[in-house]
Design an enzyme around this catalytic site. Structure first.
Site, PDB file in Angstrom:
ATOM      1  N   HIS A   1     -66.886 -90.988  65.184  1.00 18.70           N
ATOM      2  CA  HIS A   1     -67.012 -92.427  65.000  1.00 18.70           C
ATOM      3  C   HIS A   1     -65.622 -93.016  64.766  1.00 18.70           C
ATOM      4  CE1 HIS A   1     -71.405 -92.376  64.724  1.00 18.70           C
ATOM      5  NE2 HIS A   1     -71.278 -91.277  64.002  1.00 18.70           N
TER       6      HIS A   1
ATOM      7  N   CYS B   1     -65.633 -95.328  68.717  1.00 17.68           N
ATOM      8  CA  CYS B   1     -65.711 -96.780  68.795  1.00 17.68           C
ATOM      9  C   CYS B   1     -64.362 -97.386  68.412  1.00 17.68           C
ATOM     10  CB  CYS B   1     -66.788 -97.300  67.844  1.00 17.68           C
ATOM     11  SG  CYS B   1     -68.449 -96.713  68.206  1.00 17.68           S
TER      12      CYS B   1
END
Length: 421
Positions: A131, A172
């Site tokens: 992430h 991300c």
């Protein structure tokens, strides 16, 4: 791994640092990506294991959730990619601090003790999967901030710790780690799964295990690499970027740094050459139609489990977890609105900041301070992954000249009436 440099004919080594920066069953895909790549680099591309440093939490293969103990797959009905992986750092040793030390060639406590011992003639390849957020890459505990990464890369450049360095980052907002901080003159190129303002995507849903087996961009570039094997000299870094950018339909694959020299190097300079005799390639199925933004995977996992369980007690537990996270996601948006208003004192400015997209990290140190405060005083990122979708407003406050770091930090602490769970 020995390569022959085109400019001098001298020999140089390829050093590789692989990182799956998450833990938890629903994050299955991150370790699957790295396990798969480890096999590609060692078994096909001919890079000796002693030149690869592998960081994974290592809680997936033997998880009680795993119906196939000791196995990890990276494609539907795919072969096991776990066995044969030499993991150097696992569990609590997978930290951003250790990562930066290992990359810099500095010894760390725990693990195998292996670090990147590259020198001025060597090629370094870093693949990070996890992430991310504006100016951060996630680890099982804590975050790697763009301010610290940039400082480390600058030190490595000045200390001549490499000749060329290539980063492949699946996360991300991964473009935000390089867009405004990576100089084109440092002999580093970074290829990212997403730009500065968007999610990357999980792909290939396994209905039996309720998890996504890979990340879309990672599957695409590994699929491309396998498709041209063993002719890895035939495709340049720039060509692979252009090919994978077209393959990746849900996020905008991006590239930063040196777009001149490294951009035109064959990918074999960083990923190895492999044997001259061709071997059958493993074709990965790219299933963009089943993709989902990475921050939403955890809640998707809980909902899928609830839909399939026949156990009443488990169903009640899942319902409570889902309700907690759905409520928390709403609370986070209100909380961030209150924080921004506390700083700006203006409803109009607050709305404007919420609508803005992050294209740059103009003040990395401020970004680090405010996000560290939010994650410690409000909600932890790794237990509430969906908050990444909303914290861009904090980065926007840092990017504006009107507000001091201390002012933003104070507003965060004042508005967070409870510690994160």
């Amino acid at each position: 791994a020995v390569v022959s440099t085109q400019s001098t004919g001298s020999e140089a080594n390829i050093w590789v640092l692989l990182v799956a920066g998450s833990n938890g069953w629903y994050n299955y895909r991150h370790q699957a990506d790295i396990c798969h790549l480890y096999h590609l680099l060692t078994k096909k591309h001919g890079i000796p294991p002693q030149y690869i440093v592998n960081m994974q939490y290592n809680d997936i293969a033997y998880s009680h959730h795993n119906p196939h103990p000791g196995q990890i797959i990276n494609a539907l009905h795919g072969k096991d990619v776990y066995q044969g992986n030499m993991i150097d750092y696992m569990g609590d040793t997978v930290t951003p601090q250790n990562f930066l030390k290992i990359l810099s060639g500095i010894q760390v406590h725990g693990g195998s003790g292996k670090v990147i011992e590259s020198g001025p003639n060597d090629y370094v390849f870093v693949n990070f999967v996890d992430h991310g957020g504006p100016g951060i890459l996630g680890f099982p505990e804590g975050e790697l901030h763009v301010a610290d990464l940039t400082r480390t890369l600058e030190q490595m450049y000045h200390n001549r710790r490499y000749k060329q360095m290539l980063w492949y980052v699946e996360a991300c907002y991964s473009g935000s780690m390089f867009a405004s901080s990576l100089s084109p003159d440092m002999n580093i190129t970074a290829h990212t799964a997403s730009n500065t303002e968007e999610s990357s995507y999980a792909c290939v849903l396994d209905e039996e295990m309720h998890v996504y087996l890979g990340d879309c961009w990672s599957l695409n570039w590994m699929n491309n690499t396998e498709a041209i094997f063993p002719e890895l000299e035939s495709e340049t870094v720039g060509q692979q970027y252009e090919i994978v950018k077209k393959m990746t339909t849900k996020s905008h694959a991006s590239i930063y740094g040196d777009l001149d020299i490294i951009y035109n190097e064959p990918i074999s300079m960083f990923m190895g050459h492999g044997p001259k005799a061709a071997t059958p390639a493993t074709t990965l199925t790219n299933m963009d139609k089943d993709s989902i933004p990475s921050p939403d995977v955890m809640l998707d996992y809980l909902r899928r489990k609830l839909a399939r369980t026949d156990n009443g007690e488990e169903a009640r537990s899942l319902e409570l977890q889902i309700l907690y996270h759905e409520t928390t996601e709403e609370k986070v948006q209100v909380l961030l609105n209150d924080i921004v208003f506390a700083v700006t004192g203006s409803v109009d400015k607050t709305q404007l900041i919420k609508q803005e997209s992050v294209t740059r990290i103009d003040d990395p140190e401020c970004n680090k301070a405010v996000l560290e405060t939010f994650f410690s005083a409000c909600y932890k990122r790794h237990t509430h992954p969906y908050i990444i979708k909303y914290i861009t407003s904090l980065t926007m406050l840092c990017n504006m000249d009107n507000y001091r770091t201390e002012q933003i930090v104070e507003a965060i602490v004042r508005n967070c009436h409870y510690n994160s769970s």
